[in-house]
Enzyme design. Structure first.
Site, PDB file in Angstrom:
ATOM      1  N   TYR A  99      -8.104  15.913  -1.125  1.00 58.22           N
ATOM      2  CA  TYR A  99      -6.754  16.433  -0.955  1.00 58.22           C
ATOM      3  C   TYR A  99      -6.333  17.302  -2.141  1.00 58.22           C
ATOM      4  O   TYR A  99      -5.147  17.407  -2.444  1.00 58.22           O
ATOM      5  CB  TYR A  99      -5.758  15.289  -0.773  1.00 58.22           C
ATOM      6  CG  TYR A  99      -5.907  14.572   0.545  1.00 58.22           C
ATOM      7  CD1 TYR A  99      -5.800  15.265   1.746  1.00 58.22           C
ATOM      8  CD2 TYR A  99      -6.158  13.213   0.601  1.00 58.22           C
ATOM      9  CE1 TYR A  99      -5.942  14.616   2.964  1.00 58.22           C
ATOM     10  CE2 TYR A  99      -6.302  12.552   1.810  1.00 58.22           C
ATOM     11  CZ  TYR A  99      -6.189  13.256   2.985  1.00 58.22           C
ATOM     12  OH  TYR A  99      -6.334  12.611   4.199  1.00 58.22           O
ATOM     13  N   ASN A 159       0.843  -1.193   0.000  1.00 54.68           N
ATOM     14  CA  ASN A 159       0.000   0.000   0.000  1.00 54.68           C
ATOM     15  C   ASN A 159       0.878   1.243   0.000  1.00 54.68           C
ATOM     16  O   ASN A 159       1.716   1.422   0.896  1.00 54.68           O
ATOM     17  CB  ASN A 159      -0.913   0.019   1.232  1.00 54.68           C
ATOM     18  CG  ASN A 159      -1.775   1.273   1.291  1.00 54.68           C
ATOM     19  OD1 ASN A 159      -2.792   1.369   0.610  1.00 54.68           O
ATOM     20  ND2 ASN A 159      -1.378   2.248   2.098  1.00 54.68           N
ATOM     21  N   GLU A 160       0.721   2.074  -1.023  1.00 55.63           N
ATOM     22  CA  GLU A 160       1.332   3.405  -1.101  1.00 55.63           C
ATOM     23  C   GLU A 160       2.842   3.398  -0.852  1.00 55.63           C
ATOM     24  O   GLU A 160       3.347   4.160  -0.020  1.00 55.63           O
ATOM     25  CB  GLU A 160       0.630   4.371  -0.145  1.00 55.63           C
ATOM     26  CG  GLU A 160      -0.807   4.667  -0.557  1.00 55.63           C
ATOM     27  CD  GLU A 160      -1.432   5.837   0.192  1.00 55.63           C
ATOM     28  OE1 GLU A 160      -0.777   6.385   1.100  1.00 55.63           O
ATOM     29  OE2 GLU A 160      -2.565   6.206  -0.148  1.00 55.63           O
ATOM     30  N   ASN A 215      -5.194   4.487  -4.853  1.00 55.27           N
ATOM     31  CA  ASN A 215      -5.804   5.303  -3.811  1.00 55.27           C
ATOM     32  C   ASN A 215      -5.956   6.720  -4.350  1.00 55.27           C
ATOM     33  O   ASN A 215      -4.954   7.391  -4.642  1.00 55.27           O
ATOM     34  CB  ASN A 215      -4.937   5.315  -2.551  1.00 55.27           C
ATOM     35  CG  ASN A 215      -4.772   3.941  -1.946  1.00 55.27           C
ATOM     36  OD1 ASN A 215      -5.505   3.016  -2.280  1.00 55.27           O
ATOM     37  ND2 ASN A 215      -3.809   3.788  -1.054  1.00 55.27           N
TER      38      ASN A 215
END
Length: 692
Positions: free
Chosen positions: A468, A413-414, A462
């Site tokens: 954001y 993840n990320e 994501n």
């Protein structure tokens, strides 16, 4: 002594009644806990498991919440009747390093905070007396254990159940990465036939044995298949046997539509004596992901309506009990969820059980987590760190191999390719996942460009367009460009969401500062409406997973209505209140439960007479009433939205009702105060505190 005598009788009866097969004894009660720095006498406190030691600090937003060593001690009486048996301590989850001592002697260590592990203690205990069990738990930051960073709290403690398991000397193995010792591999499945192979791991602590392994498949109480295999086990050895079988015209596990499961009973026999038995679920299904048309289950297209879920709760952190997993599952089912990403780590086995039983397609993953928008890094190119990641991946797969709801193994993840580049290591993890389980797809959650997006079988992003930065329409541009540029990629949205506090209400729509203290609920609702339209209109998106189903703890967060909470959930942290976006998705995803929900009910005091109203419904038509007077009937649009605009309201108190036009009335209501006086508005707000 009388208590010990009674324990001996009860345990002996338990073993006798189970016909010499394995027995389980919960060890959750009566532990003594102290921090390692508390070395004075009488410094311990009595606790029961599950337990975590730093939930209050972390959830209050204390950045330096306790991360260190805690000692858990317990007296365990070992009855003499257990001589000749084998004894195993089974831990479902300890965060994040567990060192075990028996009677003051070091027994071993487990590194990793989210997977189960087992120690055999047969030769370490004394019979007919109390034995001292000490577990030293360390949740301090360490460079050789995943995860290194994360936008969530690293709670410490023995936060899942602990059991003593008693078996015969010859048993189905409990030491294969704490797996059930049985792997049910679905070789090929159609509506006409299911070819399955049962791999059974065996452990023999006795002399050479001639045993029979039997696989019995049942539809409720009806036996539909039974196969037996003779095996010779050498003295003090580990063994394995593979038993193939075929089920004709199988009833398929078909997601939420029909989450049917067979029951596979794997038993071990010596002549007519039952030595051991393990029961596993068997949900027969087949699936695929198409780059253009998304996810298919049993040959039929199934849009995946998904959410992400963290495992913490207010006050108790990660120390969840069965009822908490059940409540979370019930809320997901109520909203119409048919897919879940259990992020960012292996979650409790009971949660995977519930996904099997509920028909929810599951993405399970290891805690290989990058920093997101924060400092530090999620990958260190050291052999110790990489070895730990491989071990955690093996644990995830082997412990959950038979959970048929799991269709995807998540690998990261990320992460970022800056500095130590994880691409080579991700490739190795991908190969390991396919070696461990050739039947499932791998995937990952990315938030940037690079070679790491082209390794796993599927990839997801994501995206937070409209939160954001930017606006939701940027998501449409990204998806279309990515699909056109890389048509072979099987792409999904692994996270999308926006923060919201039920205490923050606005009568105008304006994007807030995501890092600020003002997170109005109506922006989250708008965000999800617009993002869902974009996702829904693109069938090549094989799945979408809302971030997050529930608010969760993140001590470093300084935003929303209080520090320490990520408020992107569709349900509040305490699970008491569902935000408006929850009902938007329910209206779109659940067509079986008639509903109508009046949005922005919590914004119950407004300064202008002309008001717009919006409702979400899965019904064909609804009608709006203001103070008992009809404002007209409306049919929902394709996204289950109904609007009435420029409705004139008198000053003061107004009763707003939206109601179905069906015979069985379904309705929702609110009280709305209209005032142009700031003083009166404040006073009236005290009167009306509806938080439904």
């Amino acid at each position: 002594m009388r208590i010990k005598w009674l324990i001996t009788i009860v345990i002996s009866l338990c073993i006798f009644q189970t016909n010499a097969q394995r027995s389980y004894l919960s060890l959750n009660d009566n532990w003594q806990f102290r921090f390692s720095h508390q070395v004075g006498k009488n410094s311990t406190q009595r606790i029961s498991l599950p337990h975590t030691w730093n939930a209050p600090d972390a959830l209050s937003g204390k950045l330096d919440y306790k991360r260190g060593i805690g000692n858990y001690e317990k007296d365990l009486y070992i009855t003499p009747e257990w001589k000749g048996k084998r004894l195993f301590l089974y831990f479902e989850g300890v965060n994040s390093v567990a060192d075990l001592f028996i009677n003051g002697k070091y027994r071993g260590e487990h590194r990793g905070g989210y997977s189960a592990f087992t120690f055999e203690i047969t030769d370490d205990v004394e019979y007919g007396t109390d034995n001292k069990i000490l577990v030293r738990v360390n949740n301090a930051e360490q460079f050789d254990i995943m995860p290194l960073v994360g936008d969530f709290n690293f709670y410490g403690g023995i936060y899942r159940d602990v059991s003593l398991i008693i078996t015969e000397p010859t048993c189905i193995s409990l030491l294969d990465y704490a797996s059930p010792g049985v792997y049910l591999t679905q070789k090929s499945v159609t509506e006409k036939q299911a070819h399955i192979a049962a791999t059974v791991k065996l452990s023999n602590a006795a002399t050479t044995k001639q045993v029979n392994v039997k696989v019995t498949v049942k539809d409720h109480d009806k036996t539909i298949q039974e196969i037996k295999r003779h095996v010779t086990l050498n003295a003090h050895s580990e063994g394995e046997t593979i038993i193939p079988f075929t089920i004709q015209n199988p009833r398929l596990w078909n997601g939420r539509e029909d989450p049917f499961m067979y029951r596979a009973e794997i038993s071990l026999w010596e002549n007519d004596k039952l030595l051991d038995k393990v029961i596993q679920p068997l949900g027969i299904r087949y699936y695929r992901v198409d780059p253009d048309n998304g996810f298919f289950l049993n040959g039929k297209h199934l849009p995946l309506y998904g959410v992400c879920r963290h495992q913490d709760r207010a006050e108790i952190g990660n120390a969840l009990r069965s009822m908490h997993h059940e409540e979370d599952t019930e809320l997901m089912l109520e909203m119409g969820v048919n897919a879940v990403r259990l992020a960012h780590y292996q979650q409790a086995e009971y949660m995977y059980d519930l996904m099997d039983q509920s028909g929810i397609i599951t993405w399970a993953e290891i805690p290989f987590v990058g920093p997101g928008g924060y400092a530090d890094k999620g990958f260190i190119d050291s052999e110790a760190f990489k070895k730990n990641g491989e071990e955690q991946l093996k644990e995830l797969i082997r412990q959950n191999y038979n959970h048929h709801s799991i269709c995807f193994w998540g690998l990261f993840n990320e992460l970022t390719e800056r500095g130590d580049n994880p691409v080579t290591y991700i490739t190795e993890l991908n190969e390991l996942a396919h070696s461990e389980d050739p039947t499932r797809l791998t995937t990952s959650a990315s938030n940037q460009n690079g070679g790491l997006n082209f390794i796993t079988d599927c990839i997801a992003w994501n995206r937070y367009d409209g939160w954001y930065g930017g606006m939701p329409d940027a998501l449409a541009k990204f998806l279309d460009q990515t699909h056109n540029q890389y048509p072979q990629l099987r792409i999904a949205i692994s996270e999308y969401g926006a923060g919201a506090s039920i205490y923050h209400q606005s009568d105008s729509l304006k994007r807030p500062n995501p890092a600020g203290w003002w997170h109005p609920e109506n922006w989250q609702t708008f965000y999800h409406i617009e993002n869902w339209k974009i996702i829904h209109e693109r069938p090549f998106v094989w799945g979408s997973f809302i971030w997050n189903m529930f608010d969760f703890g993140a001590a470093h967060r300084r935003e929303g209505d209080r520090p320490g909470i990520n408020d992107k959930g569709l349900v509040t942290f305490d699970r008491k209140y569902k935000k408006d976006a929850f009902y938007f998705y329910k209206a779109n995803w659940d067509k079986t439960d008639p509903m109508v929900h009046l949005a922005e009910k919590r914004c119950d005091t407004r300064p202008t007479a002309q008001q717009n109203f919006m409702a979400f419904t899965n019904l064909p038509e609804v009608e709006l009433f203001v103070n008992g007077k009809s404002m007209g009937k409306q049919k929902p649009d394709r996204y289950a939205i109904v609007k009435w605009e420029q409705i004139e309201l008198p000053p003061g108190k107004n009763t707003i009702l939206v109601q179905s036009t069906t015979k069985d009335k379904v309705s929702d209501t609110m009280t709305l105060w209209i005032t142009d006086s700031a003083k009166n508005r404040k006073e009236q707000h005290k009167i009306s505190t509806n938080l439904k």
